[in-house]
Write a protein that holds these residues in place. Sequence first.
Motif, PDB file in Angstrom:
ATOM      1  N   GLU A 112     -12.947   5.989  -8.134  1.00 49.62           N
ATOM      2  CA  GLU A 112     -13.192   4.735  -8.846  1.00 49.62           C
ATOM      3  C   GLU A 112     -12.045   3.764  -8.604  1.00 49.62           C
ATOM      4  N   ARG A 113     -10.843   4.311  -8.565  1.00 49.55           N
ATOM      5  CA  ARG A 113      -9.648   3.503  -8.323  1.00 49.55           C
ATOM      6  C   ARG A 113      -8.737   4.284  -7.373  1.00 49.55           C
ATOM      7  N   LEU A 114      -8.057   3.579  -6.503  1.00 47.39           N
ATOM      8  CA  LEU A 114      -7.186   4.249  -5.538  1.00 47.39           C
ATOM      9  C   LEU A 114      -5.841   3.542  -5.452  1.00 47.39           C
ATOM     10  N   THR A 115      -4.778   4.338  -5.457  1.00 45.94           N
ATOM     11  CA  THR A 115      -3.422   3.830  -5.238  1.00 45.94           C
ATOM     12  C   THR A 115      -2.895   4.391  -3.929  1.00 45.94           C
ATOM     13  N   VAL A 116      -2.333   3.525  -3.095  1.00 49.93           N
ATOM     14  CA  VAL A 116      -1.656   3.948  -1.869  1.00 49.93           C
ATOM     15  C   VAL A 116      -0.161   3.828  -2.113  1.00 49.93           C
ATOM     16  N   LEU A 117       0.547   4.918  -1.976  1.00 46.11           N
ATOM     17  CA  LEU A 117       1.995   4.952  -2.187  1.00 46.11           C
ATOM     18  C   LEU A 117       2.693   4.964  -0.839  1.00 46.11           C
ATOM     19  N   VAL A 118       3.410   3.906  -0.514  1.00 45.15           N
ATOM     20  CA  VAL A 118       4.126   3.792   0.753  1.00 45.15           C
ATOM     21  C   VAL A 118       5.566   4.232   0.539  1.00 45.15           C
ATOM     22  N   HIS A 119       5.945   5.326   1.169  1.00 45.41           N
ATOM     23  CA  HIS A 119       7.322   5.811   1.070  1.00 45.41           C
ATOM     24  C   HIS A 119       8.230   4.937   1.931  1.00 45.41           C
ATOM     25  N   GLY A 120       9.482   4.794   1.506  1.00 52.82           N
ATOM     26  CA  GLY A 120      10.413   4.025   2.322  1.00 52.82           C
ATOM     27  C   GLY A 120      11.846   4.212   1.879  1.00 52.82           C
ATOM     28  N   SER A 121      12.761   3.854   2.787  1.00 52.08           N
ATOM     29  CA  SER A 121      14.187   3.907   2.474  1.00 52.08           C
ATOM     30  C   SER A 121      14.896   2.799   3.243  1.00 52.08           C
ATOM     31  N   THR A 122      16.166   2.623   2.959  1.00 46.30           N
ATOM     32  CA  THR A 122      16.945   1.555   3.600  1.00 46.30           C
ATOM     33  C   THR A 122      17.192   1.836   5.074  1.00 46.30           C
ATOM     34  N   THR A 123      16.976   3.064   5.529  1.00 47.40           N
ATOM     35  CA  THR A 123      17.224   3.404   6.928  1.00 47.40           C
ATOM     36  C   THR A 123      15.970   3.296   7.792  1.00 47.40           C
ATOM     37  N   MET A 134      -0.380  -2.938   4.533  1.00 43.59           N
ATOM     38  CA  MET A 134      -1.415  -2.117   3.912  1.00 43.59           C
ATOM     39  C   MET A 134      -2.225  -2.919   2.892  1.00 43.59           C
ATOM     40  N   ARG A 135      -1.588  -3.838   2.206  1.00 41.25           N
ATOM     41  CA  ARG A 135      -2.318  -4.689   1.268  1.00 41.25           C
ATOM     42  C   ARG A 135      -3.293  -5.607   2.002  1.00 41.25           C
ATOM     43  N   GLU A 136      -2.870  -6.120   3.138  1.00 39.36           N
ATOM     44  CA  GLU A 136      -3.768  -6.980   3.911  1.00 39.36           C
ATOM     45  C   GLU A 136      -4.945  -6.185   4.478  1.00 39.36           C
ATOM     46  N   ILE A 137      -4.674  -5.004   4.984  1.00 38.21           N
ATOM     47  CA  ILE A 137      -5.716  -4.205   5.626  1.00 38.21           C
ATOM     48  C   ILE A 137      -6.655  -3.581   4.592  1.00 38.21           C
ATOM     49  N   HIS A 138      -6.113  -3.260   3.405  1.00 42.70           N
ATOM     50  CA  HIS A 138      -6.916  -2.604   2.360  1.00 42.70           C
ATOM     51  C   HIS A 138      -6.840  -3.421   1.065  1.00 42.70           C
ATOM     52  N   PRO A 139      -7.482  -4.558   1.023  1.00 42.75           N
ATOM     53  CA  PRO A 139      -7.376  -5.422  -0.164  1.00 42.75           C
ATOM     54  C   PRO A 139      -8.063  -4.862  -1.408  1.00 42.75           C
ATOM     55  N   ASP A 140      -8.857  -3.800  -1.266  1.00 41.25           N
ATOM     56  CA  ASP A 140      -9.600  -3.253  -2.398  1.00 41.25           C
ATOM     57  C   ASP A 140      -8.908  -2.072  -3.054  1.00 41.25           C
ATOM     58  N   VAL A 141      -7.637  -1.819  -2.677  1.00 37.55           N
ATOM     59  CA  VAL A 141      -6.892  -0.729  -3.325  1.00 37.55           C
ATOM     60  C   VAL A 141      -5.540  -1.273  -3.794  1.00 37.55           C
ATOM     61  N   LEU A 142      -4.887  -0.513  -4.669  1.00 40.00           N
ATOM     62  CA  LEU A 142      -3.545  -0.868  -5.128  1.00 40.00           C
ATOM     63  C   LEU A 142      -2.530  -0.238  -4.195  1.00 40.00           C
ATOM     64  N   VAL A 143      -1.672  -1.040  -3.595  1.00 39.64           N
ATOM     65  CA  VAL A 143      -0.642  -0.538  -2.688  1.00 39.64           C
ATOM     66  C   VAL A 143       0.724  -0.800  -3.317  1.00 39.64           C
ATOM     67  N   VAL A 144       1.522   0.267  -3.463  1.00 37.29           N
ATOM     68  CA  VAL A 144       2.852   0.156  -4.046  1.00 37.29           C
ATOM     69  C   VAL A 144       3.852   0.861  -3.135  1.00 37.29           C
ATOM     70  N   GLY A 145       5.116   0.511  -3.264  1.00 40.52           N
ATOM     71  CA  GLY A 145       6.165   1.139  -2.481  1.00 40.52           C
ATOM     72  C   GLY A 145       7.086   1.965  -3.353  1.00 40.52           C
ATOM     73  N   GLY A 146       7.599   3.076  -2.820  1.00 41.19           N
ATOM     74  CA  GLY A 146       8.525   3.921  -3.566  1.00 41.19           C
ATOM     75  C   GLY A 146       8.483   5.345  -3.063  1.00 41.19           C
ATOM     76  N   GLU A 147       9.440   6.148  -3.501  1.00 35.33           N
ATOM     77  CA  GLU A 147       9.499   7.540  -3.073  1.00 35.33           C
ATOM     78  C   GLU A 147       8.594   8.440  -3.909  1.00 35.33           C
ATOM     79  N   GLU A 148       8.394   8.099  -5.176  1.00 33.52           N
ATOM     80  CA  GLU A 148       7.564   8.914  -6.061  1.00 33.52           C
ATOM     81  C   GLU A 148       6.553   8.033  -6.764  1.00 33.52           C
ATOM     82  N   TYR A 149       5.436   8.627  -7.131  1.00 33.67           N
ATOM     83  CA  TYR A 149       4.443   7.888  -7.904  1.00 33.67           C
ATOM     84  C   TYR A 149       4.953   7.727  -9.327  1.00 33.67           C
TER      85      TYR A 149
END
Length: 324
Positions: free
Chosen positions: A32-43, A55-70
């Motif tokens: 019903e709802r989907l979150t995409v978690l994009v992992h990232g670091s300063t390196t 990812m937001r542009e390619i998948h406008p119908d889902v929630l895309v967030v950045g971080g190491e953990e949900y």
Amino acid sequence: MRRYGHGLVPGSFHPPHAGHHHLVRTARDRCERLTVLVHGSTTDTLPLEDRVAWMREIHPDVLVVGGEEYAGPERVDAVFTSEPHADDLGRRLGAETVHVDRVHPFSDTAVREDPAAFWDFLEPPVRSALTRRVVVLGAESTGTTTMAHALADHYRRRGGVWARTRCVPEYASAFGALEPTPRSSDFPVIAQRQAELEEEAARDGSPVLFCDTDAFAATIWHERYTGTTSPATGEIAAHGRQHLWLLTDHRGVASEYAEGTVPPYGEQLRPWMTARFLTQLARTGRRTAVLTGPHEERLAAAVAAVDALLAEGPHLTDTPSERR
């Protein structure tokens, strides 16, 4: 097939490719709802904010967030993955792990090592970021347009994905601002539109893009016509994403001014412009090759410089999360 309330797709997406998009779309169809978690670091080679934006542009119908953990407030019912042994996150979140079969038999590492080989599996914003952009610039009547088109033709003849190699035209000619005397206020308009045309071509072309001038060149043309600098044009140039500048030397190239199109001192300004381009290219640390001699020699030197750039690649590396 079971459906879920809230699903999660984690990954580095470094860079995102068709395999990732298949995973996200499969998960979206089952939640019903989907979150995409994009992992990232300063390196990371590709900035986290860029990957989130793609990812937001390619998948406008889902929630895309950045971080190491949900860290969202909503419970996760299912974690979707294409990794055969990626069950830990699901267990930590108290969620079911759903394994999605891969439809593309290549690894993320293979894409990073040779993006050009997987160009058709990348979406427009990613292609734009990975395209090597080459600018041809120079004083009046030094063959910049001829060289830009010759280079594009050369790489198109490689075939395959290279057949889509584009050449971005000089917008100033269509704008008409340089005939005969442009206003200072015209240059930021020209520079901005030139940058927009370049971006459009990079999203739709091959791994290399040739540009008949750019916003940086517009800063020098502003000096040539007004005798002053243009901070607004310089600001646009500062945000450019080009990789190599090919400067066409005025020496050995006859000027071909149409009557009334340039001031009578235009011929005397060609040496000044060549010198000014060289000075500013060096001052701003732009990678430069100077093209001299007859056209055939200039083209050979240009191809050598571009091939060297392409051989280096975009320098993508594994992310820390992928090395764990």
